[in-house]
Design a protein around this motif. Structure first.
Motif, PDB file in Angstrom:
ATOM      1  N   VAL A 149       0.861  -1.180   0.000  1.00 52.44           N
ATOM      2  CA  VAL A 149       0.000   0.000   0.000  1.00 52.44           C
ATOM      3  C   VAL A 149       0.898   1.230   0.000  1.00 52.44           C
ATOM      4  N   VAL A 150       0.628   2.144  -0.900  1.00 56.51           N
ATOM      5  CA  VAL A 150       1.426   3.366  -0.980  1.00 56.51           C
ATOM      6  C   VAL A 150       0.480   4.570  -0.969  1.00 56.51           C
ATOM      7  N   ALA A 151       1.046   5.699  -0.574  1.00 60.91           N
ATOM      8  CA  ALA A 151       0.291   6.955  -0.651  1.00 60.91           C
ATOM      9  C   ALA A 151       0.752   7.684  -1.898  1.00 60.91           C
ATOM     10  N   ASP A 152      -0.170   7.987  -2.775  1.00 57.49           N
ATOM     11  CA  ASP A 152       0.203   8.605  -4.041  1.00 57.49           C
ATOM     12  C   ASP A 152      -0.777   9.722  -4.358  1.00 57.49           C
ATOM     13  N   ARG A 153      -0.283  10.923  -4.355  1.00 58.95           N
ATOM     14  CA  ARG A 153      -1.070  12.104  -4.730  1.00 58.95           C
ATOM     15  C   ARG A 153      -2.427  12.159  -4.024  1.00 58.95           C
ATOM     16  N   GLY A 154      -2.383  11.938  -2.750  1.00 59.81           N
ATOM     17  CA  GLY A 154      -3.594  12.055  -1.956  1.00 59.81           C
ATOM     18  C   GLY A 154      -4.453  10.810  -1.945  1.00 59.81           C
ATOM     19  N   GLN A 155      -4.001   9.780  -2.615  1.00 54.22           N
ATOM     20  CA  GLN A 155      -4.769   8.537  -2.638  1.00 54.22           C
ATOM     21  C   GLN A 155      -4.024   7.446  -1.895  1.00 54.22           C
ATOM     22  N   LEU A 156      -4.782   6.573  -1.294  1.00 57.32           N
ATOM     23  CA  LEU A 156      -4.227   5.359  -0.702  1.00 57.32           C
ATOM     24  C   LEU A 156      -4.342   4.279  -1.777  1.00 57.32           C
ATOM     25  N   VAL A 157      -3.209   3.811  -2.237  1.00 63.35           N
ATOM     26  CA  VAL A 157      -3.215   2.952  -3.418  1.00 63.35           C
ATOM     27  C   VAL A 157      -2.661   1.567  -3.061  1.00 63.35           C
ATOM     28  N   ALA A 158      -3.435   0.565  -3.380  1.00 60.61           N
ATOM     29  CA  ALA A 158      -2.946  -0.819  -3.300  1.00 60.61           C
ATOM     30  C   ALA A 158      -2.243  -1.106  -4.626  1.00 60.61           C
ATOM     31  N   GLU A 159      -0.931  -1.171  -4.549  1.00 63.08           N
ATOM     32  CA  GLU A 159      -0.158  -1.283  -5.776  1.00 63.08           C
ATOM     33  C   GLU A 159       0.392  -2.690  -5.925  1.00 63.08           C
ATOM     34  N   LEU A 160      -0.034  -3.355  -6.979  1.00 68.53           N
ATOM     35  CA  LEU A 160       0.422  -4.710  -7.270  1.00 68.53           C
ATOM     36  C   LEU A 160       1.423  -4.637  -8.415  1.00 68.53           C
ATOM     37  N   THR A 161       2.586  -5.214  -8.204  1.00 70.76           N
ATOM     38  CA  THR A 161       3.601  -5.216  -9.247  1.00 70.76           C
ATOM     39  C   THR A 161       3.857  -6.660  -9.658  1.00 70.76           C
ATOM     40  N   CYS A 162       3.620  -6.938 -10.920  1.00 72.40           N
ATOM     41  CA  CYS A 162       3.762  -8.318 -11.397  1.00 72.40           C
ATOM     42  C   CYS A 162       4.730  -8.359 -12.568  1.00 72.40           C
ATOM     43  N   THR A 163       5.496  -9.414 -12.604  1.00 73.75           N
ATOM     44  CA  THR A 163       6.385  -9.649 -13.734  1.00 73.75           C
ATOM     45  C   THR A 163       5.718 -10.669 -14.650  1.00 73.75           C
ATOM     46  N   VAL A 164       5.579 -10.302 -15.912  1.00 76.20           N
ATOM     47  CA  VAL A 164       4.926 -11.210 -16.859  1.00 76.20           C
ATOM     48  C   VAL A 164       5.950 -11.688 -17.875  1.00 76.20           C
ATOM     49  N   GLU A 165       5.650 -12.807 -18.466  1.00 76.90           N
ATOM     50  CA  GLU A 165       6.510 -13.337 -19.524  1.00 76.90           C
ATOM     51  C   GLU A 165       6.327 -12.476 -20.783  1.00 76.90           C
ATOM     52  N   PRO A 166       7.350 -12.394 -21.611  1.00 79.34           N
ATOM     53  CA  PRO A 166       7.205 -11.598 -22.845  1.00 79.34           C
ATOM     54  C   PRO A 166       6.099 -12.130 -23.749  1.00 79.34           C
ATOM     55  N   ARG A 223      -3.932  -0.275  -8.315  1.00 79.80           N
ATOM     56  CA  ARG A 223      -3.145  -0.105  -9.532  1.00 79.80           C
ATOM     57  C   ARG A 223      -2.292  -1.364  -9.713  1.00 79.80           C
ATOM     58  N   VAL A 224      -2.260  -1.859 -10.918  1.00 76.51           N
ATOM     59  CA  VAL A 224      -1.440  -3.039 -11.227  1.00 76.51           C
ATOM     60  C   VAL A 224      -0.371  -2.621 -12.217  1.00 76.51           C
ATOM     61  N   ARG A 225       0.856  -2.768 -11.819  1.00 74.44           N
ATOM     62  CA  ARG A 225       1.971  -2.467 -12.726  1.00 74.44           C
ATOM     63  C   ARG A 225       2.535  -3.781 -13.254  1.00 74.44           C
ATOM     64  N   LEU A 226       2.654  -3.850 -14.547  1.00 71.95           N
ATOM     65  CA  LEU A 226       3.230  -5.048 -15.160  1.00 71.95           C
ATOM     66  C   LEU A 226       4.646  -4.754 -15.604  1.00 71.95           C
ATOM     67  N   ARG A 227       5.505  -5.675 -15.316  1.00 70.33           N
ATOM     68  CA  ARG A 227       6.872  -5.589 -15.819  1.00 70.33           C
ATOM     69  C   ARG A 227       7.113  -6.812 -16.677  1.00 70.33           C
ATOM     70  N   VAL A 228       7.684  -6.596 -17.810  1.00 69.58           N
ATOM     71  CA  VAL A 228       7.894  -7.697 -18.747  1.00 69.58           C
ATOM     72  C   VAL A 228       9.302  -8.239 -18.552  1.00 69.58           C
ATOM     73  N   ALA A 229       9.405  -9.536 -18.360  1.00 68.30           N
ATOM     74  CA  ALA A 229      10.714 -10.162 -18.165  1.00 68.30           C
ATOM     75  C   ALA A 229      11.538 -10.064 -19.447  1.00 68.30           C
ATOM     76  N   ARG A 230      12.841 -10.032 -19.256  1.00 65.56           N
ATOM     77  CA  ARG A 230      13.719  -9.928 -20.435  1.00 65.56           C
ATOM     78  C   ARG A 230      13.670 -11.191 -21.282  1.00 65.56           C
ATOM     79  N   SER A 231      13.582 -12.317 -20.608  1.00 66.12           N
ATOM     80  CA  SER A 231      13.566 -13.574 -21.359  1.00 66.12           C
ATOM     81  C   SER A 231      12.365 -14.399 -20.936  1.00 66.12           C
ATOM     82  N   ASP A 232      11.944 -15.242 -21.848  1.00 68.31           N
ATOM     83  CA  ASP A 232      10.767 -16.057 -21.605  1.00 68.31           C
ATOM     84  C   ASP A 232      11.159 -17.333 -20.861  1.00 68.31           C
ATOM     85  N   ARG A 233      10.484 -17.592 -19.762  1.00 71.13           N
ATOM     86  CA  ARG A 233      10.795 -18.809 -19.012  1.00 71.13           C
ATOM     87  C   ARG A 233       9.730 -19.886 -19.201  1.00 71.13           C
TER      88      ARG A 233
END
Lengths: 372, 191
Positions: free
Chosen positions: B126-143, B173-183
């Motif tokens: 949970v982060v505070a962002d611009r006056g909002q309480l945000v549940a921030e999910l960060t996921c790494t996805v395959e390419p 908010r869900v942030r996706l990060r793309v892995a460099r290589s496919d596993r």
């Protein structure tokens, strides 16, 4: 709640009331009601009522203990505890740890509670109890499994442990605090698909404000100025050898008149001022692209957009290597191929467009084809 | 970082910027004689040296302490704002308070989302962002991940999280990060 009809001790045995070592107050209660008994460091379960201590109790520390009320006063009684006087029939003591075990075992039986091993982390559920007379205050720390609602589960647990303590010990529960410290997703249960609440999307992710550099530089400048001022104080009061830096500025006369250097210096100062003014009021730059942008829930960075496009382009026939670079809303791909450059370029363009179809805004893609 | 400190930074930045603009413009105008009211020469000083005065050590000492304290406070306010994950659940009363750790719930949501095919890993807080309480999910996805499927799973998980946490003020908010290589399991090219 508490057993309001608990008989008071008879006058014949007041001498058996012992004060608990760490503040617990001896408590009397009627024999014949469900009890947990601990004496001289050994726990035993006096089970007389419904819902009496189960196998869990015995397996969790009470194994092998006798299931009989203590017959008469027990020397070396551990405390704090609730002590029951039964006249000639003996004395029963409800130890603090016994109450805690009841709470922990009750919590474990709750379907939403996840048991956490104490090997690598703190063992949960973990209870604490404070027994004072016939009243008890308990607090429970526990882990639950995803996706059980926190509020409902906590309220349910509070009710369950309150009932268990009251039923099994006869003590009244003044307060039962429940803290859910961990939500365990290792045993994910399938969501029923009937989410009551609707997710509200947060604001789009943006870069940090440029104006914070004013603050950081200003804060360091203030600290530096403060250090100089303290040095002046130390020099003036004789705490430090040396001469005052500021005294060099006093006693001098400064004269200023129009000069040629003022034009470039003035233009430079005005340019810097204008730049700072723009920085102060510049809007924060968006750093991410929306995925299926209708709800603004899922975001992906520009760098990751380039990775998606690069991976897709790699699967095009005749392509041996792809290098991608993304900068804000632009995407550049350098494709190395041994095939027909025109065909490869068209194929890569089609594949990348299809891959980034769900990305908003769609980056402007530039594809360069290199023949091997 | 809090909004108040950003406003302070903006105020300081604006004052410095306007000062530079005024001084720079005045210098150029003075050189070209466009300031009729300006004197031909500006003389400042001499100022008597106060460093030997009895009050000087006290004044510089107090000013130094105040400047350092304010500078440290100003600097500290720029540190990322930590949100205490523990929050009181509805239903708490005199019979007992109900508390839960929102960080853990959000992290569990991310871990649950990571079970979606194509999602490699997930974490949340949970982060505070611009006056909002945000549940921030960060996921790494395959390419090679199917973004539409991932989005649908993320929407379901976010709805589950809203039900689990049941905080009216929380945003997701869900942030996706793309892995460099496919596993993911590679398809054999030669059979």
């Amino acid at each position: 709640m508490a057993d309001q009809n608990t008989p008071r001790p008879t006058d014949s045995i007041p001498a058996e009331r012992s004060e608990a070592p760490d503040g617990g107050v001896p408590v009397e209660r009627a024999l014949g009601s469900p009890l947990l008994v601990e004496s001289a460091g050994e726990k035993s379960v006096g089970s007389v009522g419904p819902g009496a201590a189960s196998d869990d109790c015995s397996s969790d520390g009470g194994a092998g203990n006798e299931l009989a009320p203590v017959d008469g006063p027990v020397p070396g009684v551990s405390g704090p505890s609730a002590i029951a006087f039964g006249g000639d029939r003996g004395r029963l003591e409800i130890a603090q740890r016994a109450v805690e075990r009841i709470v922990e075992i009750t919590a474990r039986r709750h379907p939403a509670v996840s048991r956490q091993s104490a090997v690598l982390r703190r063992g949960l559920p973990k209870a604490r109890a404070v027994v004072a007379g016939q009243r008890v205050r308990v607090s429970l720390e526990t882990a639950i499994t995803w996706p059980h609602p926190l509020a409902e589960t906590a309220a349910d647990l509070r009710e369950a442990i309150t009932s268990a303590v009251e039923d099994l010990t006869g003590l009244g529960v003044d307060r039962a605090d429940v803290t859910i410290t961990t939500v365990d997703a290792s045993q994910v249960e399938e969501s029923s698909g009937e989410a009551v609440a609707e997710a509200v999307a947060a604001k789009p992710p943006v870069a940090g404000t440029a104006v914070v550099w004013f603050g950081i530089v200003g804060a360091f400048a203030l600290i530096l100025a403060g250090c100089v001022a303290l040095r002046e104080m130390a020099v003036a009061s004789g705490l430090m050898d040396g001469t005052s830096w500021l005294s060099r500025g006093f006693g001098r006369t400064a004269e200023l008149e129009p000069a040629g250097w003022m034009v470039p210096a003035g233009i430079g100062a005005a340019a810097v001022g204008l730049l700072l003014l723009v920085m102060a009021f510049k809007r924060r730059r968006r750093t991410h692209h929306a995925v299926n942008g209708s709800d603004g829930l899922v975001w992906v960075r520009s760098t990751d957009v380039a990775r998606l496009a690069t991976d897709s382009a790699r699967h095009v026939d005749s392509v041996t290597d792809v290098a991608g670079r993304s900068k804000r809303k632009r995407l550049g791909l350098v494709v190395t191929t041994f095939g027909d450059p025109v065909r490869v370029s068209a194929d890569v363009t089609a594949v990348v467009e299809e891959r980034l179809r769900t990305i908003t805004p769609v980056p402007r893609t530039r594809i360069a084809v290199r023949e091997e | 970082m809090r909004r108040g400190v950003i406003a302070l930074d903006r105020l300081v930045g604006t004052l410095i910027a306007l000062s530079l603009l005024v001084v720079g413009g005045a210098a150029v105008a003075w050189q070209y004689g466009e300031l009729p009211a300006a004197p031909d020469r500006i003389t400042a000083g001499p100022v008597s040296d106060p460093t030997g005065a009895e009050w000087w050590p006290w004044a510089t000492g107090a000013a130094g302490v105040i400047a350092i304290c304010f500078g440290l406070w100003w600097l500290a306010r720029h540190l990322p704002r930590r949100v205490g994950g523990r929050f009181a659940l509805p239903g708490g009363d005199r019979s007992g308070k109900l508390v839960a750790d929102a960080h853990s719930a959000v992290d569990a949501a991310a871990k649950a989302l990571a079970r979606t095919p194509g999602v490699r890993d997930g974490s949340g807080q949970v982060v505070a962002d611009r006056g909002q309480l945000v549940a921030e999910l960060t996921c790494t996805v395959e390419p090679t991940a199917d973004l539409e499927a991932v989005h649908a799973a993320a929407a379901r998980t976010a709805a589950d999280l809203a039900t689990v946490v049941a905080l009216p003020k929380i945003h997701t908010r869900v942030r996706l990060r793309v892995a460099r290589s496919d596993r993911t399991t590679a398809v054999a090219r030669v059979i």
